[in-house]
Design a protein around this motif. Sequence first.
Motif: not given
Length: 115
Positions: A104-115
């Motif tokens: 079973y999967w969740g809907q996901g959450t975005q992770v963005t790492v800036s340099s």
Amino acid sequence: QVQLVESGGGLVQAGGSLRLSCAASGIVISIVTMSWYRQAPGKQRELVATITSAGNINYADSVKGRFTISRDNAKNTVYLQMNSLKPEDTAVYYCRASVLSRGYWGQGTQVTVSS
């Protein structure tokens, strides 16, 4: 009905930290295997970390020493503490529950790492 709801994603600078949460309903997380996966744009979904019902934990080599998976049985929630984040950690992070032979999967959450 199994539901997994991720939260805690966002935008962070390189070297920063985030903690992702996966709140589960319809299952008891302490008796199943829970995992975090991630999928970057144009790439396949990859396994990040796993915690079994026995408490055995495994990590992808790319996150060892930086990420920590844990669970709070009372809250029926799994966490992913992410430290020393790198731009290459940018992805949508998904929670997965392995129940017998079904995932079973969740809907996901975005992770963005800036340099």
